[in-house]
Write a protein that holds these residues in place. Structure first.
Motif, PDB file in Angstrom:
ATOM      1  N   PHE A  50       0.805  -1.221   0.000  1.00 40.07           N
ATOM      2  CA  PHE A  50       0.000   0.000   0.000  1.00 40.07           C
ATOM      3  C   PHE A  50       0.847   1.285   0.000  1.00 40.07           C
ATOM      4  O   PHE A  50       0.529   2.235  -0.695  1.00 40.07           O
ATOM      5  N   ASP A 165      -0.047  -2.194   4.333  1.00 37.32           N
ATOM      6  CA  ASP A 165      -1.416  -1.675   4.423  1.00 37.32           C
ATOM      7  C   ASP A 165      -1.400  -0.301   5.104  1.00 37.32           C
ATOM      8  O   ASP A 165      -0.346   0.160   5.578  1.00 37.32           O
ATOM      9  N   PRO A 166      -2.532   0.375   5.157  1.00 35.17           N
ATOM     10  CA  PRO A 166      -2.547   1.751   5.701  1.00 35.17           C
ATOM     11  C   PRO A 166      -2.094   1.851   7.163  1.00 35.17           C
ATOM     12  O   PRO A 166      -1.417   2.814   7.536  1.00 35.17           O
ATOM     13  N   LEU A 212       0.774   6.262  -2.955  1.00 35.14           N
ATOM     14  CA  LEU A 212       0.094   5.234  -2.173  1.00 35.14           C
ATOM     15  C   LEU A 212      -0.752   4.412  -3.132  1.00 35.14           C
ATOM     16  O   LEU A 212      -1.355   4.957  -4.052  1.00 35.14           O
ATOM     17  N   GLN A 213      -0.773   3.102  -2.912  1.00 29.34           N
ATOM     18  CA  GLN A 213      -1.545   2.231  -3.807  1.00 29.34           C
ATOM     19  C   GLN A 213      -2.876   1.887  -3.131  1.00 29.34           C
ATOM     20  O   GLN A 213      -2.985   0.867  -2.437  1.00 29.34           O
ATOM     21  N   TRP A 214      -3.867   2.727  -3.371  1.00 33.05           N
ATOM     22  CA  TRP A 214      -5.150   2.538  -2.711  1.00 33.05           C
ATOM     23  C   TRP A 214      -5.831   1.251  -3.121  1.00 33.05           C
ATOM     24  O   TRP A 214      -6.685   0.729  -2.401  1.00 33.05           O
ATOM     25  N   SER A 215      -5.448   0.691  -4.274  1.00 35.11           N
ATOM     26  CA  SER A 215      -6.041  -0.580  -4.703  1.00 35.11           C
ATOM     27  C   SER A 215      -5.644  -1.723  -3.756  1.00 35.11           C
ATOM     28  O   SER A 215      -6.274  -2.780  -3.766  1.00 35.11           O
ATOM     29  N   VAL A 217      -5.516  -1.432  -0.409  1.00 35.66           N
ATOM     30  CA  VAL A 217      -5.932  -1.104   0.957  1.00 35.66           C
ATOM     31  C   VAL A 217      -6.505  -2.331   1.676  1.00 35.66           C
ATOM     32  O   VAL A 217      -6.420  -2.462   2.908  1.00 35.66           O
TER      33      VAL A 217
END
Lengths: 246, 119
Positions: A50, A165-166, A212-215, A217
């Motif tokens: 992420f 992850d976030p 950031l790679q929101w896909s 999350v």
């Protein structure tokens, strides 16, 4: 030329790489290891996490060392857990650091004990690389190597990874990045000390991808820190209930 | 492991489409050569990596391909590849590069997918 037109031959690196696996399989839990969050998990890569993608290079120089890079890396693999700081416990399989083998990790973090692991992705006589599975704080890999530079030996730990992850991304920005830096600095210092040399560890950081790679999350559902915390609380509650019942 | 030799050549096969021919070993020592080749091809919107003559790759080499891919993505470029043997396809699968770089068997396949004929 079409690759299928070539004479089939074994690539020089064929024995160095782990085979691609759908899911990790842990055969036997080493004594003393808490084994969670590895069995059945998929391996990730620097492309799948992420957070921001960072390449960190830690180096220490053994000045005028009589040892060869291969000798040093052999010891590094054989005694890998000994060079870790006490709060970072590694449990290689009985087979050791070989391609495809899983190494369990029990780490003490500000969030409590975390049970996770890594798989040996690559190993040759001068280097080896560990790749992380789902749930590990980082999505990517770390390469340990030694190389001859003039009369000296350069020990190196290089990570290419992003927070999985976030939650981990926030943790890395607040505190975990510095903690991780201290772990790899400790490893290089301990390895150099094993070979009787003092070490000044240098660190070079490069943000390869600030996005950031929101896909990704959804990786949070595998978070090893959270899963271990839930396991720890529930097992304590079970003990408490059993104690009251007797 | 003694680093082997690497030679890279960049050729344009159509407007805004370049192929980087990789011959030899892709290791950490390939960093500057790969960067130079990418720079030569950087005006292209599609960059194709030819792995037909790839002889050896270690984990540092695959790391360089990851950073090359990220760089291309940030520039809005598409990265394709062909010529990987089964062994190297398995490594691309292991490292998830196959999910970000479309793989083809041979050069004519990739050119056909781009609707261009061989020069």
């Amino acid at each position: 030329m079409n690759p299928s037109d070539q004479q089939p031959r074994t690539p020089r690196d064929a024995e160095n790489w782990a085979k691609s696996v759908d899911r990790l399989n842990v055969t036997g839990t080493p004594t003393g290891a808490l084994h969670l969050n590895v069995q059945g998990r998929q391996t990730l890569s620097p492309l799948k996490g992420f957070g921001q993608l960072w390449q960190k290079t830690f180096q220490a120089t053994l000045v005028g060392s009589n040892h060869t890079p291969a000798e040093i890396v052999r010891v590094w693999k054989e005694r890998f857990p000994e060079f870790q700081p006490p709060e970072n416990r590694f449990f290689p399989s009985v087979t050791g650091v070989k391609p495809g083998e899983v190494v369990l990790i029990n780490a003490s973090t500000p969030g409590g004990i975390m049970s996770t692991g890594v798989m040996v992705m690559y190993s040759d006589e001068d280097s080896f690389t560990l790749i992380t599975p789902q749930g590990h704080p980082e999505s990517g890999w770390v390469t340990f190597s030694a190389s001859q530079v003039d009369q000296n030996i350069v020990l190196q730990v290089q990570t290419l990874a992003r927070a999985s992850d976030p939650l981990y991304e926030v943790a890395f920005r607040l505190i975990a990045s510095g903690m991780q830096d201290r772990i790899w600095q400790h490893v290089l210092t301990a390895l150099a000390a094993h070979f009787g040399a003092p070490a000044v560890v240098t660190l070079t950081k490069q943000c390869v991808d600030p996005r950031l790679q929101w896909s990704e999350v959804g990786n949070i559902r595998h978070n090893a820190q959270l899963h271990t915390l839930i396991y720890t609380i529930s097992s304590r509650l079970r003990k408490l209930v059993r104690g009251n019942a007797t | 492991m003694t680093p082997g030799k690497l030679s890279l050549a960049v050729r344009s096969v159509a407007q805004h489409i370049s192929i980087i021919d990789i011959h030899g070993d892709v290791t950490g020592a390939a960093d500057s050569a790969l960067t130079d080749a990418y720079t030569s091809a950087s005006t292209s919107s599609t960059i194709i990596l030819n792995f037909t003559a790839l002889e050896y790759m270690n984990s540092s080499g695959i790391g360089l391909l990851v950073t090359l891919l990220i760089r291309a993505q940030r520039q809005g470029q598409r990265l394709l590849a062909f010529g990987l043997t089964e062994h190297y396809r398995d490594i691309f699968e292991l490292t998830r590069l196959n999910e970000a770089i479309t793989l083809f068997n041979i050069e004519s396949d990739v050119l056909e997918s781009l609707n261009i004929s061989r020069i």
